[in-house]
Scaffold this motif. Structure first.
Motif, PDB file in Angstrom:
ATOM      1  N   VAL A   1       0.778  -1.186  -0.066  1.00 57.02           N
ATOM      2  CA  VAL A   1       0.127   0.030  -0.075  1.00 57.02           C
ATOM      3  C   VAL A   1       1.033   1.081   0.147  1.00 57.02           C
ATOM      4  O   VAL A   1       1.608   1.472   0.841  1.00 57.02           O
ATOM      5  N   ILE A   2       0.536   2.162  -0.973  1.00 56.78           N
ATOM      6  CA  ILE A   2       1.561   3.565  -1.011  1.00 56.78           C
ATOM      7  C   ILE A   2       0.557   4.423  -0.921  1.00 56.78           C
ATOM      8  O   ILE A   2      -0.660   4.412  -1.441  1.00 56.78           O
ATOM      9  N   HIS A   3       1.002   5.517  -0.228  1.00 55.90           N
ATOM     10  CA  HIS A   3       0.286   6.847   0.036  1.00 55.90           C
ATOM     11  C   HIS A   3      -0.012   7.629  -1.249  1.00 55.90           C
ATOM     12  O   HIS A   3       0.890   7.989  -2.129  1.00 55.90           O
ATOM     13  N   TRP A   4      -1.206   8.023  -1.347  1.00 54.27           N
ATOM     14  CA  TRP A   4      -1.566   8.978  -2.417  1.00 54.27           C
ATOM     15  C   TRP A   4      -0.649  10.511  -2.262  1.00 54.27           C
ATOM     16  O   TRP A   4      -0.575  11.056  -1.157  1.00 54.27           O
ATOM     17  N   PRO A   5      -0.145  10.781  -3.381  1.00 50.64           N
ATOM     18  CA  PRO A   5       0.444  12.167  -3.141  1.00 50.64           C
ATOM     19  C   PRO A   5       0.005  13.056  -2.717  1.00 50.64           C
ATOM     20  O   PRO A   5      -0.948  13.665  -2.990  1.00 50.64           O
ATOM     21  N   ILE A   6       0.621  14.010  -1.581  1.00 51.32           N
ATOM     22  CA  ILE A   6       0.286  14.887  -0.948  1.00 51.32           C
ATOM     23  C   ILE A   6       1.312  16.093  -0.921  1.00 51.32           C
ATOM     24  O   ILE A   6       2.373  15.938  -0.313  1.00 51.32           O
ATOM     25  N   SER A   7       1.180  17.210  -1.534  1.00 54.74           N
ATOM     26  CA  SER A   7       2.166  18.255  -1.712  1.00 54.74           C
ATOM     27  C   SER A   7       2.439  18.703  -0.345  1.00 54.74           C
ATOM     28  O   SER A   7       1.632  18.894   0.670  1.00 54.74           O
ATOM     29  N   GLU A   8       3.663  19.113  -0.051  1.00 53.91           N
ATOM     30  CA  GLU A   8       4.270  19.771   1.130  1.00 53.91           C
ATOM     31  C   GLU A   8       3.776  18.769   2.448  1.00 53.91           C
ATOM     32  O   GLU A   8       3.214  19.327   3.354  1.00 53.91           O
ATOM     33  N   SER A   9       4.133  17.743   2.099  1.00 54.41           N
ATOM     34  CA  SER A   9       3.744  16.670   3.493  1.00 54.41           C
ATOM     35  C   SER A   9       4.758  15.591   3.479  1.00 54.41           C
ATOM     36  O   SER A   9       5.526  15.679   2.386  1.00 54.41           O
ATOM     37  N   ASP A  10       4.916  14.598   4.241  1.00 54.79           N
ATOM     38  CA  ASP A  10       5.774  13.433   4.033  1.00 54.79           C
ATOM     39  C   ASP A  10       5.428  12.501   2.812  1.00 54.79           C
ATOM     40  O   ASP A  10       6.167  11.672   2.921  1.00 54.79           O
ATOM     41  N   PHE A  11       4.197  12.788   2.425  1.00 51.86           N
ATOM     42  CA  PHE A  11       4.010  12.057   1.270  1.00 51.86           C
ATOM     43  C   PHE A  11       3.886  12.697   0.018  1.00 51.86           C
ATOM     44  O   PHE A  11       3.106  12.704  -1.045  1.00 51.86           O
ATOM     45  N   ALA A  12       4.843  13.593  -0.154  1.00 50.33           N
ATOM     46  CA  ALA A  12       4.928  14.534  -1.138  1.00 50.33           C
ATOM     47  C   ALA A  12       5.963  13.694  -2.359  1.00 50.33           C
ATOM     48  O   ALA A  12       6.989  13.928  -2.119  1.00 50.33           O
ATOM     49  N   VAL A  13       5.418  13.341  -3.422  1.00 50.59           N
ATOM     50  CA  VAL A  13       6.245  12.489  -4.458  1.00 50.59           C
ATOM     51  C   VAL A  13       5.754  12.947  -5.795  1.00 50.59           C
ATOM     52  O   VAL A  13       4.510  13.630  -5.752  1.00 50.59           O
ATOM     53  N   ASP A  14       6.258  12.846  -6.608  1.00 53.89           N
ATOM     54  CA  ASP A  14       6.186  13.104  -7.985  1.00 53.89           C
ATOM     55  C   ASP A  14       4.899  12.282  -8.649  1.00 53.89           C
ATOM     56  O   ASP A  14       4.859  10.984  -8.554  1.00 53.89           O
ATOM     57  N   GLU A  15       3.725  13.140  -8.871  1.00 54.40           N
ATOM     58  CA  GLU A  15       2.455  12.311  -9.251  1.00 54.40           C
ATOM     59  C   GLU A  15       2.719  11.408 -10.628  1.00 54.40           C
ATOM     60  O   GLU A  15       2.209  10.442 -10.735  1.00 54.40           O
ATOM     61  N   LYS A  16       3.693  12.108 -11.696  1.00 53.77           N
ATOM     62  CA  LYS A  16       3.767  11.258 -12.712  1.00 53.77           C
ATOM     63  C   LYS A  16       4.474   9.936 -12.573  1.00 53.77           C
ATOM     64  O   LYS A  16       4.084   8.767 -13.040  1.00 53.77           O
TER      65      LYS A  16
END
Length: 303
Positions: free
Chosen positions: A274-289
């Motif tokens: 299970v991977i976290h949906w990207p959230i900018s400016e958080s611990d889950f900020a990853v490249d959406e592409k």
């Protein structure tokens, strides 16, 4: 066995301002399940928008067709088995049998004190969790005309009726989050899946290799717990919720990095990542592409 890829979508966005579209996009990307956290608030999101898990999943059920839905995780911190069972039966019906209940003992954060009580000790959390899971199992499987009656140390029910019961039979699946002996016994006895985030002691200063070794030890203990109750451990899915191991977000930096990470954990017997949906400016900020590339291409490489 093929490794399933799922995501967790935190309920921080208004439904009509990106909330709905995230769940629909998760279905389009081919995720097996989209989960959400069942908290009243959580960590750095505490002072911002945060919506309830069950209403969010109900809305997601109406906005999707095939995507499985679930919680990671529900806990006794602010839930009662009787009222939760009624909500779950309703959600299972609305979703046409697409719900999984991720369930855990809860922790000591905001959820543990928001109702005004003192945080429970580890022993009390374990005691409550055992009673919570066993009673919830009964409430979701016994739909006779007299209902379920129970008088425990922490929870009670008096002729609690849950007709017509779950659409999924004998009930919707439980994914039990646990690493200690009592929790693992509950997973072995009641779970259709087992959930872990790894060893929290390794998060700050551990290495990926140490994390893999710790997870290997956890899976071995799960097998022992299953054997103790006369169950084949292969009957349980084994779910890794990522983002809390020493790797942090590095597996989501590229498709190759994720396939390598997921493959090492697949070798340990994990059946779902299970991977976290990207959230900018958080611990889950990853490249959406990159995130979407992983969702679309990684599962085929992990068969």
């Amino acid at each position: 066995m093929s490794l399933r890829l799922s995501t967790v979508i935190l309920p921080y966005r208004r439904w009509h301002e990106g909330g709905r579209s995230a769940w629909q996009r998760a279905e389009q990307l081919g995720f097996h399940t989209a989960y959400t956290y069942d908290h009243l608030s959580w960590r750095s999101f505490r002072d911002g928008p945060w919506f309830g898990a069950v209403p969010t999943l109900t809305a997601a059920a109406g906005a999707t067709d095939t995507l499985r839905l679930g919680t990671l995780v529900t806990s006794p911190n602010f839930r009662h088995p009787v009222t939760l069972a009624k909500e779950l039966i309703s959600l299972d019906d609305i979703s046409d049998g697409r719900v999984t209940l991720g369930i855990g003992a809860g922790g000591t954060g905001f959820d543990a004190t928001v109702l005004g009580q003192e945080p429970w000790t580890p022993r009390e959390r374990a005691d409550r969790f055992a009673e919570f899971v066993s009673l919830l199992d009964r409430l979701l499987t016994e739909d006779g005309p007299k209902g379920v009656s129970y008088e425990g140390d922490h929870y009670s029910a008096h002729e609690a009726r849950n007709i017509p019961g779950c659409l999924q039979r004998p009930r919707l699946p439980f994914a039990v989050a646990a690493t200690g002996p009592r929790g693992l016994e509950l997973a072995a006895r009641y779970g259709q899946a087992w959930v872990t985030t790894g060893d929290p002691k390794l998060y700050e200063n551990g290495t990926p290799e140490q994390s893999v070794q710790a997870l290997r030890g956890q899976t071995e203990k799960l097998a022992d717990a299953c054997a103790a109750v006369g169950r084949d451990v292969r009957e349980l899915d084994r779910v890794l919720l990522t983002g809390f191991t020493p790797d942090r977000d590095r597996p989501l930096q590229s498709l190759d990095a994720f396939v390598d990470f997921a493959g090492r954990h697949q070798d340990l017997g994990f059946t779902e990542i299970v991977i976290h949906w990207p959230i900018s400016e958080s611990d889950f900020a990853v490249d959406e592409k990159v995130f979407e590339q992983i969702a679309m291409e990684a599962p085929a490489q992990l068969r």
